[in-house]
Design a protein around this motif. Structure first.
Motif, PDB file in Angstrom:
ATOM      1  N   TYR A 167      49.623  11.509 -12.795  1.00  0.00           N
ATOM      2  CA  TYR A 167      49.599  12.026 -14.157  1.00  0.00           C
ATOM      3  C   TYR A 167      48.250  11.776 -14.827  1.00  0.00           C
ATOM      4  O   TYR A 167      47.496  10.896 -14.418  1.00  0.00           O
ATOM      5  N   ARG A 168      48.043  12.533 -15.898  1.00  0.00           N
ATOM      6  CA  ARG A 168      46.949  12.229 -16.826  1.00  0.00           C
ATOM      7  C   ARG A 168      47.375  12.671 -18.205  1.00  0.00           C
ATOM      8  O   ARG A 168      48.246  13.521 -18.354  1.00  0.00           O
ATOM      9  N   THR A 169      46.769  12.040 -19.198  1.00  0.00           N
ATOM     10  CA  THR A 169      47.032  12.412 -20.584  1.00  0.00           C
ATOM     11  C   THR A 169      45.718  12.421 -21.344  1.00  0.00           C
ATOM     12  O   THR A 169      44.949  11.464 -21.275  1.00  0.00           O
ATOM     13  N   ARG A 170      45.450  13.510 -22.011  1.00  0.00           N
ATOM     14  CA  ARG A 170      44.230  13.597 -22.815  1.00  0.00           C
ATOM     15  C   ARG A 170      44.423  12.886 -24.154  1.00  0.00           C
ATOM     16  O   ARG A 170      43.541  12.211 -24.643  1.00  0.00           O
ATOM     17  N   THR A 171      45.607  13.062 -24.758  1.00  0.00           N
ATOM     18  CA  THR A 171      45.857  12.554 -26.107  1.00  0.00           C
ATOM     19  C   THR A 171      46.515  11.178 -26.129  1.00  0.00           C
ATOM     20  O   THR A 171      46.579  10.540 -27.170  1.00  0.00           O
ATOM     21  N   GLY A 172      47.047  10.751 -24.968  1.00  0.00           N
ATOM     22  CA  GLY A 172      47.899   9.577 -24.916  1.00  0.00           C
ATOM     23  C   GLY A 172      49.335  10.011 -25.144  1.00  0.00           C
ATOM     24  O   GLY A 172      49.598  11.156 -25.538  1.00  0.00           O
ATOM     25  N   CYS A 173      50.264   9.122 -24.871  1.00  0.00           N
ATOM     26  CA  CYS A 173      51.679   9.448 -25.088  1.00  0.00           C
ATOM     27  C   CYS A 173      52.477   8.158 -25.223  1.00  0.00           C
ATOM     28  O   CYS A 173      52.021   7.080 -24.849  1.00  0.00           O
ATOM     29  N   VAL A 174      53.661   8.303 -25.786  1.00  0.00           N
ATOM     30  CA  VAL A 174      54.633   7.215 -25.873  1.00  0.00           C
ATOM     31  C   VAL A 174      55.927   7.748 -25.290  1.00  0.00           C
ATOM     32  O   VAL A 174      56.346   8.870 -25.612  1.00  0.00           O
ATOM     33  N   MET A 175      56.538   6.959 -24.404  1.00  0.00           N
ATOM     34  CA  MET A 175      57.789   7.370 -23.772  1.00  0.00           C
ATOM     35  C   MET A 175      58.802   6.239 -23.805  1.00  0.00           C
ATOM     36  O   MET A 175      58.436   5.068 -23.805  1.00  0.00           O
ATOM     37  N   LEU A 176      60.066   6.629 -23.835  1.00  0.00           N
ATOM     38  CA  LEU A 176      61.175   5.695 -23.652  1.00  0.00           C
ATOM     39  C   LEU A 176      61.533   5.769 -22.186  1.00  0.00           C
ATOM     40  O   LEU A 176      61.803   6.844 -21.655  1.00  0.00           O
ATOM     41  N   GLU A 177      61.526   4.631 -21.514  1.00  0.00           N
ATOM     42  CA  GLU A 177      61.807   4.573 -20.079  1.00  0.00           C
ATOM     43  C   GLU A 177      62.959   3.613 -19.832  1.00  0.00           C
ATOM     44  O   GLU A 177      62.977   2.498 -20.352  1.00  0.00           O
ATOM     45  N   THR A 178      63.913   4.064 -19.050  1.00  0.00           N
ATOM     46  CA  THR A 178      65.051   3.238 -18.654  1.00  0.00           C
ATOM     47  C   THR A 178      65.136   3.242 -17.138  1.00  0.00           C
ATOM     48  O   THR A 178      65.043   4.291 -16.516  1.00  0.00           O
ATOM     49  N   ARG A 179      65.307   2.055 -16.570  1.00  0.00           N
ATOM     50  CA  ARG A 179      65.440   1.906 -15.109  1.00  0.00           C
ATOM     51  C   ARG A 179      66.776   1.265 -14.778  1.00  0.00           C
ATOM     52  O   ARG A 179      67.247   0.373 -15.491  1.00  0.00           O
ATOM     53  N   HIS A 180      67.351   1.737 -13.665  1.00  0.00           N
ATOM     54  CA  HIS A 180      68.618   1.200 -13.161  1.00  0.00           C
ATOM     55  C   HIS A 180      68.486   0.973 -11.660  1.00  0.00           C
ATOM     56  O   HIS A 180      67.847   1.775 -10.976  1.00  0.00           O
ATOM     57  N   PRO A 181      69.107  -0.067 -11.109  1.00  0.00           N
ATOM     58  CA  PRO A 181      69.021  -0.308  -9.664  1.00  0.00           C
ATOM     59  C   PRO A 181      69.581   0.868  -8.864  1.00  0.00           C
ATOM     60  O   PRO A 181      70.566   1.483  -9.261  1.00  0.00           O
ATOM     61  N   GLY A 182      68.932   1.170  -7.756  1.00  0.00           N
ATOM     62  CA  GLY A 182      69.430   2.193  -6.847  1.00  0.00           C
ATOM     63  C   GLY A 182      70.561   1.627  -6.005  1.00  0.00           C
ATOM     64  O   GLY A 182      70.573   0.445  -5.672  1.00  0.00           O
ATOM     65  N   ARG A 183      71.514   2.450  -5.683  1.00  0.00           N
ATOM     66  CA  ARG A 183      72.655   2.011  -4.861  1.00  0.00           C
ATOM     67  C   ARG A 183      72.964   3.050  -3.830  1.00  0.00           C
ATOM     68  O   ARG A 183      72.893   4.167  -3.982  1.00  0.00           O
TER      69      ARG A 183
END
Length: 113
Positions: free
Chosen positions: A97-113
């Motif tokens: 990825y790249r971002t020219r302006t910057g960004c803010v994201m909500l990220e959620t991770r869960h264990p793989g099963r």
């Protein structure tokens, strides 16, 4: 297992450098005992380019919602903006990825099963 939290003012949390991710700062909202148990706000600096890291894969489920700015997927040759969402199962290739302006994201991770 993640700790219990009732509502709190997440904007009071400091932005901290994200480990292993130069140019990314984070506000960890909730975390468990591994990288696969995490909810955070991630802020990417303007001009950040992850091309050197190549395509990303990980062993956990990841959901990302863009809150601000833009994020260009260099493999897909598409730019995503606020309101775009991604849901990735373990092993799914994504980026770089790249971002020219910057960004803010909500990220959620869960264990793989």
């Amino acid at each position: 297992m993640k700790a219990e939290h009732e509502f709190y003012d997440a904007s009071a949390l400091e932005w901290s450098p994200a480990e292993g991710a130069p140019g990314v700062t984070e506000r960890v909202l909730s975390a468990g005992g591994s990288d696969a148990e995490l909810t955070r706000l991630a802020r990417w600096a303007p001009g950040l380019d992850t091309s050197a890291a190549g395509v990303i894969r990980h062993a956990y489920y990841e959901e990302v919602y863009l809150l601000e700015g833009e994020l260009e997927d260099l493999t897909l040759e598409r730019t995503f903006t606020a309101g775009h969402f991604a849901s990735r199962p373990p092993g799914m290739p994504h980026g770089p990825y790249r971002t020219r302006t910057g960004c803010v994201m909500l990220e959620t991770r869960h264990p793989g099963r």
